[in-house]
Design a protein around this motif. Sequence first.
Motif, PDB file in Angstrom:
ATOM      1  N   GLN A 127      44.478  23.641 -12.637  1.00  0.00           N
ATOM      2  CA  GLN A 127      43.263  23.868 -11.855  1.00  0.00           C
ATOM      3  C   GLN A 127      42.396  24.942 -12.491  1.00  0.00           C
ATOM      4  OE1 GLN A 127      45.180  24.729  -8.088  1.00  0.00           O
ATOM      5  NE2 GLN A 127      44.736  22.694  -7.283  1.00  0.00           N
ATOM      6  N   ALA A 128      43.034  25.995 -13.017  1.00  0.00           N
ATOM      7  CA  ALA A 128      42.280  27.060 -13.681  1.00  0.00           C
ATOM      8  C   ALA A 128      41.577  26.541 -14.930  1.00  0.00           C
ATOM      9  CB  ALA A 128      43.218  28.214 -14.040  1.00  0.00           C
ATOM     10  N   VAL A 129      42.248  25.689 -15.681  1.00  0.00           N
ATOM     11  CA  VAL A 129      41.639  25.112 -16.882  1.00  0.00           C
ATOM     12  C   VAL A 129      40.420  24.276 -16.518  1.00  0.00           C
ATOM     13  CG1 VAL A 129      41.984  23.458 -18.756  1.00  0.00           C
ATOM     14  CG2 VAL A 129      43.743  25.149 -18.262  1.00  0.00           C
ATOM     15  N   LYS A 130      40.538  23.485 -15.475  1.00  0.00           N
ATOM     16  CA  LYS A 130      39.404  22.664 -15.047  1.00  0.00           C
ATOM     17  C   LYS A 130      38.228  23.526 -14.600  1.00  0.00           C
ATOM     18  CE  LYS A 130      40.033  18.787 -12.930  1.00  0.00           C
ATOM     19  NZ  LYS A 130      40.386  17.759 -11.921  1.00  0.00           N
ATOM     20  N   ARG A 131      38.523  24.635 -13.922  1.00  0.00           N
ATOM     21  CA  ARG A 131      37.458  25.545 -13.488  1.00  0.00           C
ATOM     22  C   ARG A 131      36.827  26.241 -14.690  1.00  0.00           C
ATOM     23  NH1 ARG A 131      40.454  29.183  -9.221  1.00  0.00           N
ATOM     24  NH2 ARG A 131      38.432  30.227  -9.053  1.00  0.00           N
ATOM     25  N   LEU A 132      37.632  26.580 -15.696  1.00  0.00           N
ATOM     26  CA  LEU A 132      37.097  27.185 -16.912  1.00  0.00           C
ATOM     27  C   LEU A 132      36.163  26.225 -17.639  1.00  0.00           C
ATOM     28  CD1 LEU A 132      40.179  29.085 -18.390  1.00  0.00           C
ATOM     29  CD2 LEU A 132      37.990  30.093 -17.714  1.00  0.00           C
ATOM     30  N   ILE A 133      36.527  24.953 -17.666  1.00  0.00           N
ATOM     31  CA  ILE A 133      35.666  23.945 -18.287  1.00  0.00           C
ATOM     32  C   ILE A 133      34.328  23.879 -17.565  1.00  0.00           C
ATOM     33  CG2 ILE A 133      35.377  21.463 -18.706  1.00  0.00           C
ATOM     34  CD1 ILE A 133      38.417  21.320 -19.145  1.00  0.00           C
ATOM     35  N   ALA A 134      34.361  23.899 -16.225  1.00  0.00           N
ATOM     36  CA  ALA A 134      33.124  23.843 -15.431  1.00  0.00           C
ATOM     37  C   ALA A 134      32.264  25.084 -15.670  1.00  0.00           C
ATOM     38  CB  ALA A 134      33.465  23.704 -13.950  1.00  0.00           C
ATOM     39  N   VAL A 135      32.899  26.262 -15.732  1.00  0.00           N
ATOM     40  CA  VAL A 135      32.158  27.506 -15.976  1.00  0.00           C
ATOM     41  C   VAL A 135      31.528  27.482 -17.362  1.00  0.00           C
ATOM     42  CG1 VAL A 135      32.438  29.986 -16.395  1.00  0.00           C
ATOM     43  CG2 VAL A 135      33.458  28.944 -14.377  1.00  0.00           C
ATOM     44  N   GLU A 139      27.498  27.791 -18.106  1.00  0.00           N
ATOM     45  CA  GLU A 139      26.910  28.841 -18.939  1.00  0.00           C
ATOM     46  C   GLU A 139      26.192  28.250 -20.147  1.00  0.00           C
ATOM     47  OE1 GLU A 139      27.058  32.342 -18.001  1.00  0.00           O
ATOM     48  OE2 GLU A 139      27.416  31.069 -16.255  1.00  0.00           O
ATOM     49  N   PHE A 140      26.716  27.166 -20.675  1.00  0.00           N
ATOM     50  CA  PHE A 140      26.046  26.495 -21.795  1.00  0.00           C
ATOM     51  C   PHE A 140      24.709  25.913 -21.351  1.00  0.00           C
ATOM     52  CE2 PHE A 140      25.326  22.426 -24.069  1.00  0.00           C
ATOM     53  CZ  PHE A 140      25.038  22.942 -25.332  1.00  0.00           C
ATOM     54  N   ASN A 141      24.678  25.296 -20.178  1.00  0.00           N
ATOM     55  CA  ASN A 141      23.437  24.727 -19.650  1.00  0.00           C
ATOM     56  C   ASN A 141      22.395  25.807 -19.356  1.00  0.00           C
ATOM     57  OD1 ASN A 141      24.448  22.111 -19.779  1.00  0.00           O
ATOM     58  ND2 ASN A 141      25.213  22.138 -17.679  1.00  0.00           N
ATOM     59  N   LYS A 142      22.851  27.033 -19.070  1.00  0.00           N
ATOM     60  CA  LYS A 142      21.931  28.148 -18.849  1.00  0.00           C
ATOM     61  C   LYS A 142      21.410  28.732 -20.162  1.00  0.00           C
ATOM     62  CE  LYS A 142      23.979  29.818 -14.494  1.00  0.00           C
ATOM     63  NZ  LYS A 142      24.720  30.959 -13.877  1.00  0.00           N
ATOM     64  N   GLY A 143      21.937  28.241 -21.283  1.00  0.00           N
ATOM     65  CA  GLY A 143      21.518  28.753 -22.576  1.00  0.00           C
ATOM     66  C   GLY A 143      22.204  30.044 -22.984  1.00  0.00           C
ATOM     67  N   GLU A 148      27.919  25.664 -30.917  1.00  0.00           N
ATOM     68  CA  GLU A 148      29.181  25.552 -31.656  1.00  0.00           C
ATOM     69  C   GLU A 148      30.335  26.169 -30.864  1.00  0.00           C
ATOM     70  OE1 GLU A 148      31.102  26.705 -36.027  1.00  0.00           O
ATOM     71  OE2 GLU A 148      29.032  27.244 -35.530  1.00  0.00           O
ATOM     72  N   VAL A 149      30.072  27.310 -30.224  1.00  0.00           N
ATOM     73  CA  VAL A 149      31.095  27.944 -29.386  1.00  0.00           C
ATOM     74  C   VAL A 149      31.472  27.015 -28.239  1.00  0.00           C
ATOM     75  CG1 VAL A 149      31.555  29.862 -27.795  1.00  0.00           C
ATOM     76  CG2 VAL A 149      30.375  30.283 -29.966  1.00  0.00           C
ATOM     77  N   PHE A 150      30.466  26.384 -27.640  1.00  0.00           N
ATOM     78  CA  PHE A 150      30.731  25.460 -26.532  1.00  0.00           C
ATOM     79  C   PHE A 150      31.616  24.306 -26.988  1.00  0.00           C
ATOM     80  CE2 PHE A 150      29.522  21.483 -24.377  1.00  0.00           C
ATOM     81  CZ  PHE A 150      29.932  21.794 -23.092  1.00  0.00           C
ATOM     82  N   ARG A 151      31.293  23.711 -28.123  1.00  0.00           N
ATOM     83  CA  ARG A 151      32.086  22.570 -28.620  1.00  0.00           C
ATOM     84  C   ARG A 151      33.531  22.989 -28.881  1.00  0.00           C
ATOM     85  NH1 ARG A 151      27.299  21.419 -31.529  1.00  0.00           N
ATOM     86  NH2 ARG A 151      28.124  22.524 -33.356  1.00  0.00           N
ATOM     87  N   ASN A 152      33.714  24.128 -29.547  1.00  0.00           N
ATOM     88  CA  ASN A 152      35.065  24.576 -29.896  1.00  0.00           C
ATOM     89  C   ASN A 152      35.893  24.902 -28.659  1.00  0.00           C
ATOM     90  OD1 ASN A 152      34.469  24.324 -32.623  1.00  0.00           O
ATOM     91  ND2 ASN A 152      33.899  26.470 -32.861  1.00  0.00           N
ATOM     92  N   GLU A 153      35.296  25.652 -27.723  1.00  0.00           N
ATOM     93  CA  GLU A 153      36.039  26.061 -26.535  1.00  0.00           C
ATOM     94  C   GLU A 153      36.299  24.886 -25.595  1.00  0.00           C
ATOM     95  OE1 GLU A 153      37.403  28.926 -26.425  1.00  0.00           O
ATOM     96  OE2 GLU A 153      36.347  29.607 -28.224  1.00  0.00           O
TER      97      GLU A 153
END
Length: 256
Positions: A127-135, A139-143, A148-153
């Motif tokens: 559940q924590a992993v899924k929430r981290l993905i959503a966060v 944050e990526f959508n907010k710019g 590249e960081v988004f793709r890797n993480e």
Amino acid sequence: MTPYIVTAVIVILLLVMIVINVVQQQRQKQEAERRQELARHKAIIEETEDLLPFAGQMPISSQLVAILYGRLADALNGAFKFNKDANLKARADDALNQQQQALQHYRPSDDNVRLPDNELQMVQLLQAVKRLIAVLRTEFNKGKVDAEVFRNEAAFLDRMRLKINVDGLIARGVSAKTIKQFGSARQFLNKAKQLAASQAHQDNYLRAKLQEIQLHLDEINHNRGAALVPPKAEKKEGDIQQPDDVDLLFSPKKKW
């Protein structure tokens, strides 16, 4: 007092009442918006502070840790605008300091994930992993996160989610096999095999899990108890319903 003066006074009083009513409504609207924004920032603060301990238990990169602290600092500063609490400002400054420390001491994500043996802890981690993905996506959508960081993480978190699911299904399958529920065992193990084999680029972890799964399946197939399972109770692999992540681990153990 002439009728004209009385009428004028009444009109003025009505206008004053209307103005006062408009001002009150505007203040009520602003107060409602203030409470709504404050509640939104508090929800972000609580969610991020809940995730940070899990982040410490996972081999995630310092980049993702910095993203979490940056999100926390933004939410605390946002809350401070609506509630001039010195504690909020101090916590925001501390979060920014933690963010800078994470960025200065770079640590990459580590794919050698050590998963918990306890099923409840595994579900909580998932559940924590899924929430981290959503966060991360938010944050990526907010710019606020580099592409590249988004793709890797995101790729790392997806791999971690897959491994948790595979491990959880294997544990369910082995448990069912131990108590001779061979139909359920096959279902869990075949689903784990399907998930592990679905990755185009398999690492040593997934290859080892595929070998482990096959050993369990071979043992079931050669076990005399498997012959006692009525054919109609068996399901083909293609007939297995594809549940979501948490459903795989929370689903009740069926008796065949």
